[in-house]
Design a protein around this motif. Structure first.
Motif, PDB file in Angstrom:
ATOM      1  N   GLN A  21       0.836  -1.181   0.000  1.00 15.17           N
ATOM      2  CA  GLN A  21       0.000   0.000   0.000  1.00 15.17           C
ATOM      3  C   GLN A  21       0.881   1.244   0.000  1.00 15.17           C
ATOM      4  OE1 GLN A  21      -2.323  -0.729   3.598  1.00 15.17           O
ATOM      5  NE2 GLN A  21      -4.096  -1.279   2.361  1.00 15.17           N
ATOM      6  N   VAL A  22       0.341   2.324  -0.517  1.00 16.36           N
ATOM      7  CA  VAL A  22       0.974   3.629  -0.450  1.00 16.36           C
ATOM      8  C   VAL A  22      -0.091   4.602   0.017  1.00 16.36           C
ATOM      9  CG1 VAL A  22       0.472   4.179  -2.879  1.00 16.36           C
ATOM     10  CG2 VAL A  22       2.410   5.268  -1.733  1.00 16.36           C
ATOM     11  N   VAL A  36      -0.979  -1.151  -3.913  1.00 15.78           N
ATOM     12  CA  VAL A  36       0.177  -1.273  -4.805  1.00 15.78           C
ATOM     13  C   VAL A  36       0.214  -2.721  -5.280  1.00 15.78           C
ATOM     14  CG1 VAL A  36       2.672  -1.077  -5.066  1.00 15.78           C
ATOM     15  CG2 VAL A  36       1.449   0.507  -3.554  1.00 15.78           C
ATOM     16  N   PRO A  44       5.969   3.084  -6.877  1.00 16.21           N
ATOM     17  CA  PRO A  44       5.428   4.368  -6.423  1.00 16.21           C
ATOM     18  C   PRO A  44       6.502   5.248  -5.797  1.00 16.21           C
ATOM     19  CG  PRO A  44       4.083   2.522  -5.660  1.00 16.21           C
ATOM     20  CD  PRO A  44       5.337   1.935  -6.215  1.00 16.21           C
ATOM     21  N   THR A  73      -0.311   3.605  -9.318  1.00 16.25           N
ATOM     22  CA  THR A  73      -1.248   3.661  -8.195  1.00 16.25           C
ATOM     23  C   THR A  73      -2.094   4.928  -8.213  1.00 16.25           C
ATOM     24  OG1 THR A  73       0.328   4.809  -6.756  1.00 16.25           O
ATOM     25  CG2 THR A  73       0.376   2.378  -6.746  1.00 16.25           C
TER      26      THR A  73
END
Length: 214
Positions: A21-22, A36, A44, A73
Motif C-alpha cells: 500500500q501507499v 500497490v 510508487p 497507483t
C-alpha cells in the motif's frame, strides 16, 4: 509504518493478497491508502520524495488541472487533488491498475478521469492544456524523452512538469524549460521544470537552489 490520522479518511481501494500500500500524505485525503499491485516496473514514489515534491508545488496546486501519465497507483495525481488541484486525468495502460484507479477515484469521489491507455498513444490522440504534469514512467522502458516531446500540445503556458528518473540520469528537456528544483534519493532523481511563463496556474517563486533527500 505510520498509523491513520486522527480524523477519519475514506476507505482505501482493496488490495490483492500480498500487495503493498501507499498512502496520500497531505490534504483532505491525508492517510488514505492506495493498493500497490505486483506489477513489473510499478514503483510508487516514496513518501519522502513526495513530501519534498509537494512542498515545492504547494503554491501551484490550488485550481490546477493535472495530468498523471504512467499513473500506476495514481498517488501523485490523487495527492495533487487532495491538496487543492481542481481536476486530474490519470493515464495507465495496465487494465488491472486502471481498474484499481477507477475504484479509488469512485471511493474518494475525486474529480478525476481514468484512461486505460498507453500514455504515448493517449497523448497523440488528445488535446487540452494542463497546468501540472507528473511524468514517472517505468524506468526500464526509457520513455522520458518520447513522452516529453509528446507533451508539447498539452501544456498550459507556465506549466509545471515533474520528472522522476534513475539517480544520476537527467532526461533531455526542450529549450525554454527551466529547472525549478531538483533532488535525489538513494535510487531516484526527481526534478520540477517550468515551461515559459504565461497564464498557467502556478505561482511558485523562482528558486534555483537544489534540494537533496537521503
Amino acid at each position: 509504518m505510520s498509523r491513520s490520522p486522527r480524523r477519519p479518511s475514506p476507505a482505501p481501494a482493496s488490495a490483492p493478497r500480498g500487495a503493498g500500500q501507499v498512502r496520500i500524505i497531505g490534504g483532505r485525503w491525508r492517510g488514505t491508502k492506495l493498493a500497490v499491485q505486483d506489477r513489473p516496473g510499478l514503483r510508487p514514489s516514496s513518501d519522502r520524495v513526495r513530501e519534498t515534491l509537494f512542498n515545492w508545488l504547494m503554491p501551484a496546486l490550488p485550481g490546477a488541472r493535472v495530468l498523471d501519465l504512467f499513473a500506476g497507483t495514481g498517488v501523485l495525481g490523487l495527492e495533487a487533488l487532495s491538496r487543492g488541484a481542481t481536476h486530474a486525468v490519470l493515464v495507465e495502460r495496465d487494465p488491472g491498475l486502471a481498474a484499481a484507479l477507477r475504484e479509488a477515484v469512485a471511493k474518494l469521489s475525486a474529480p478525476a478521469e481514468v484512461h486505460a491507455a498507453d500514455a504515448l498513444a493517449w497523448l497523440g490522440g488528445r488535446g487540452g492544456a494542463f497546468d501540472l504534469v507528473f511524468l514517472d514512467p517505468p524506468f526500464a522502458d526509457g520513455l522520458w524523452e518520447q513522452a516529453i516531446d509528446s507533451l508539447r500540445n498539452h501544456l498550459a503556458p507556465g506549466a509545471w512538469i515533474y520528472v522522476e528518473s534513475p539517480v544520476g540520469t537527467a532526461p533531455r528537456v526542450p529549450a525554454g524549460w527551466t529547472l525549478h528544483r531538483e533532488g535525489s534519493s538513494r535510487d531516484v532523481r526527481f526534478a520540477v521544470y517550468r515551461t515559459p511563463a504565461g497564464q498557467g496556474a502556478a505561482t511558485l517563486r523562482p528558486d534555483d537552489s537544489p534540494a537533496t533527500t537521503e
